[in-house]
Design an enzyme around this catalytic site. Structure first.
Site, PDB file in Angstrom:
ATOM      1  N   LYS A 278       1.191  -0.776   0.311  1.00 21.01           N
ATOM      2  CA  LYS A 278      -0.171  -0.094   0.000  1.00 21.01           C
ATOM      3  C   LYS A 278       0.705   1.286   0.277  1.00 21.01           C
ATOM      4  CE  LYS A 278      -3.901  -2.397   2.670  1.00 21.01           C
ATOM      5  NZ  LYS A 278      -4.852  -1.921   1.772  1.00 21.01           N
ATOM      6  N   ARG A 352      -9.822 -12.026   1.645  1.00 26.48           N
ATOM      7  CA  ARG A 352     -10.642 -12.639   0.823  1.00 26.48           C
ATOM      8  C   ARG A 352     -10.334 -14.074   1.193  1.00 26.48           C
ATOM      9  NH1 ARG A 352     -11.408  -9.337  -4.017  1.00 26.48           N
ATOM     10  NH2 ARG A 352     -10.715  -8.024  -2.885  1.00 26.48           N
TER      11      ARG A 352
HETATM   12  N1  BES Z   1      -7.955  -3.917   3.954  1.00 24.56           N
HETATM   13  C1  BES Z   1      -7.641  -3.634   3.114  1.00 24.56           C
HETATM   14  C2  BES Z   1      -9.710  -2.876   2.582  1.00 24.56           C
HETATM   15  C3  BES Z   1      -9.799  -1.365   3.659  1.00 24.56           C
HETATM   16  C4  BES Z   1      -9.553  -0.655   3.214  1.00 24.56           C
HETATM   17  C5  BES Z   1     -10.084  -1.738   4.613  1.00 24.56           C
HETATM   18  C6  BES Z   1     -10.008   0.848   3.318  1.00 24.56           C
HETATM   19  C7  BES Z   1     -10.056  -0.339   5.792  1.00 24.56           C
HETATM   20  C8  BES Z   1     -10.331   0.667   5.099  1.00 24.56           C
HETATM   21  C9  BES Z   1      -8.391  -4.423   1.753  1.00 24.56           C
HETATM   22  O1  BES Z   1      -7.681  -5.495   2.540  1.00 24.56           O
HETATM   23  C10 BES Z   1      -7.566  -4.475   0.870  1.00 24.56           C
HETATM   24  O2  BES Z   1      -6.590  -3.650   0.637  1.00 24.56           O
HETATM   25  N2  BES Z   1      -8.034  -4.441  -0.375  1.00 24.56           N
HETATM   26  C11 BES Z   1      -7.544  -3.863  -1.858  1.00 24.56           C
HETATM   27  C12 BES Z   1      -8.283  -4.786  -2.813  1.00 24.56           C
HETATM   28  C13 BES Z   1      -8.137  -4.639  -3.873  1.00 24.56           C
HETATM   29  C14 BES Z   1      -6.684  -4.973  -3.828  1.00 24.56           C
HETATM   30  C15 BES Z   1      -8.601  -5.989  -4.833  1.00 24.56           C
HETATM   31  C16 BES Z   1      -8.803  -2.966  -2.128  1.00 24.56           C
HETATM   32  O3  BES Z   1      -9.850  -2.147  -1.180  1.00 24.56           O
HETATM   33  O4  BES Z   1      -8.127  -1.473  -2.502  1.00 24.56           O
HETATM   34 MN    MN Z   2      -5.549  -5.594   1.865  1.00 21.92          MN
END
Ligand code: BES
Ligand code: MN
Ligand code: ZN
Length: 499
Positions: A278, A352
């Site tokens: 991230k 997931r």
């Molecule tokens: N933990 C994150 C989602 C999240 C985003 C939680 C903002 C709380 C606040 C999750 O694991 C994630 O990173 N999801 C990705 C999925 C994508 C890579 C398909 C996302 O939402 O960008």
């Molecule tokens: Mn994530």
């Protein structure tokens, strides 16, 4: 600890440092004091000063000379037509927060004389108590030298007619239980990830189980490998902290359970994104990525006191998502507990992967229905905003029960569709499925991915709490930061959402 007690009688006879009362927007008629002497005087000053009565606003009045009451705090309820129990929660939160700045010891709060009348006394008391205790939440564990003002109240007297004693006391009990469970989840989510790693969470779960008479089973290492939990093991392998699957069981005492419900929480104690790292901004609050697991643990902890007639299995899927020499890579293929193979497109779509394993494992534990909570997708936050959770599932009756319980708890939840037409986004060229689609419809495609791990024969609901689990701003009874999202909805669902 502030005691909350029922007190029979009329508000104008209450002796307390602060007497709280309520008015609707555009009205100066006080709900508790009515047209009593104090009520009359207070109504006149409200009118004189043009108090708006909007939800969350307060008006303070100091009665003249030697009166035993130091101050009257009038809380706005907003428009009469839009009144709901949530209004009362919000108004009571405003009162509690205001009182943190005063040395008052006793508060009189009229909570059973409102528009709902006697029938609603229990629900009103519950909502009011929730508002006070939720609104007053602070995470102070690491504050050593800059104290935050805190409530100095010894007692809160819920003032109501004598005939409503048992309802009001029931409401106080339930409100305390729900708010304390929510605040427990908030405490867990507020903990820094350097402290609260998967094994720390396991230790806390064990302690909670022991103190509350829950059965507790911890799956780790060799056991997880034997079960073929490639998703959970894969996500955990980049961290120096190993992953775990914790199962807690609540059984009703002295009676046969009406059914067996499974609740599963995503417990990524820190989500760096893994090798699909991230950016700095998105990572700042990723200690919150175990909010689903915190919710499940908080609910399990409260169940023995709530004593619902259903058996509940709570599952915590725990791992830390880190990059490193051992981490899973984009392009890797994981074999899941269910036997499905998953191409890892993006290591940041890790929730997931661990939930797929947890759900397919739970589905084999003879549960009648299952619900999972997860801070799963940023896309859900884009779709519904930060205050609202997304609800998906394979059974509309269960989804409706979740939505109804959410509504009664004052938690915002909205259903999103699981359109099969988007399934192509989780198709893989090299494995059975892949873990990430394109940019669009990300909350839905994550839900579709999870659905692959649940049989159609078991009613299942997925609640994406990525938005409401952790907030940037104070909102009424929810201070910014960890919110305990989902706790009150699940407690409702398990205790009286079975109709
Ligand atoms: N933990 C994150 C989602 C999240 C985003 C939680 C903002 C709380 C606040 C999750 O694991 C994630 O990173 N999801 C990705 C999925 C994508 C890579 C398909 C996302 O939402 O960008
Ligand atoms: Mn994530
Ligand atoms: Zn995550």
């Amino acid at each position: 600890m502030t005691k909350i007690l029922f007190q029979s009688g009329a508000l104008q006879e209450a002796t307390a440092d602060t007497v709280a009362d309520f008015v609707f927007e555009g009205s100066s008629r006080l709900i508790g004091l009515g047209s009593s002497k104090q009520g009359g005087s207070l109504s006149r000053v409200l009118k004189r000063d043009g108090f708006s009565g909007k939800v969350g606003t307060l008006y303070q009045w100091h009665p003249a000379g030697g009166a035993p009451v130091r101050r009257y705090l009038v809380a706005g309820l907003g428009p009469r037509k839009q009144y709901r129990l949530e209004t009362l929660r919000r108004a009571c939160a405003a009162v509690a927060r205001k009182l943190r700045t005063y040395p008052d010891r006793h508060l009189a709060l009229p909570l059973a004389a409102g528009p709902g009348g006697a029938a609603d006394a229990a629900e009103m008391a519950r909502a009011g108590v929730e508002g006070v205790l939720l609104g007053n939440y602070q995470f102070t564990k690491y504050r050593t030298c800059i104290p935050k003002p805190s409530l100095s109240l010894e007692t809160i007297h819920i003032i109501a007619p004598g005939g409503r004693k048992s309802q009001v006391e029931k409401g106080i009990r339930e409100g305390k239980l729900a708010a304390e469970a929510t605040n427990f989840a908030r405490d867990l989510v507020s903990e820094p990830a350097g402290f609260l790693n998967p094994s720390r969470m396991v230790a806390i779960a064990k302690k909670v189980a022991k103190e509350n008479g829950l059965a507790c089973e911890v799956l780790e290492g060799a056991r997880l490998r034997k079960l073929g939990m490639g998703g959970l093991l894969g996500v955990g392998q980049g961290s120096s902290e190993p992953p775990y699957l914790v199962l807690l069981t609540y059984r009703p005492r002295g009676r046969k359970a009406r059914k067996r419900v499974g609740i599963v929480g995503k417990g990524i104690t820190f989500d760096s994104g893994g090798l699909s790292l991230k950016n700095a901004d998105s990572m700042e609050t990723m200690k919150c990525d175990m909010a689903g697991a915190a919710c499940v643990l908080a609910v399990m902890r409260a169940l023995p006191s709530l004593a619902p007639p259903v058996e509940v299995v709570g599952v915590l899927a725990l791992a830390e998502n880190m990059p490193g020499g051992k981490a899973i890579r984009p392009g890797d293929i994981l074999k899941m507990h269910s036997g499905l193979t998953v191409e890892v497109r993006n290591t940041d779509a890790e929730g997931r992967l661990i939930l797929g394993d947890a759900l397919s494992y739970l589905a084999k534990q003879s549960v009648d229905e299952m619900i999972n909570l997860a801070t799963l997708t940023g896309a859900c936050v884009v779709a519904l905003g930060p205050l609202c959770a997304g609800v998906m599932g394979n059974n509309q009756t269960l989804i409706n029960r979740v939505l109804k319980s959410a509504d009664r708890s004052g938690e915002m939840m909205w259903q999103l569709p699981l359109f099969e037409d988007y399934l192509y986004q989780v198709e893989s060229d090299v494995a059975d499925i892949r873990n990430a689609g394109n940019r669009w419809g990300g909350a839905i495609t994550a839900g579709l991915f999870l659905k692959k791990f649940v049989q159609d024969s078991i009613p299942w609901a997925h609640i994406d709490i990525a938005g409401p689990a952790f907030l940037d701003d104070d909102t009424y009874h929810t201070p910014k930061g960890a919110t305990g999202a989902g706790v009150r909805t699940l407690l409702r669902l398990l205790s009286d959402g079975n109709r």
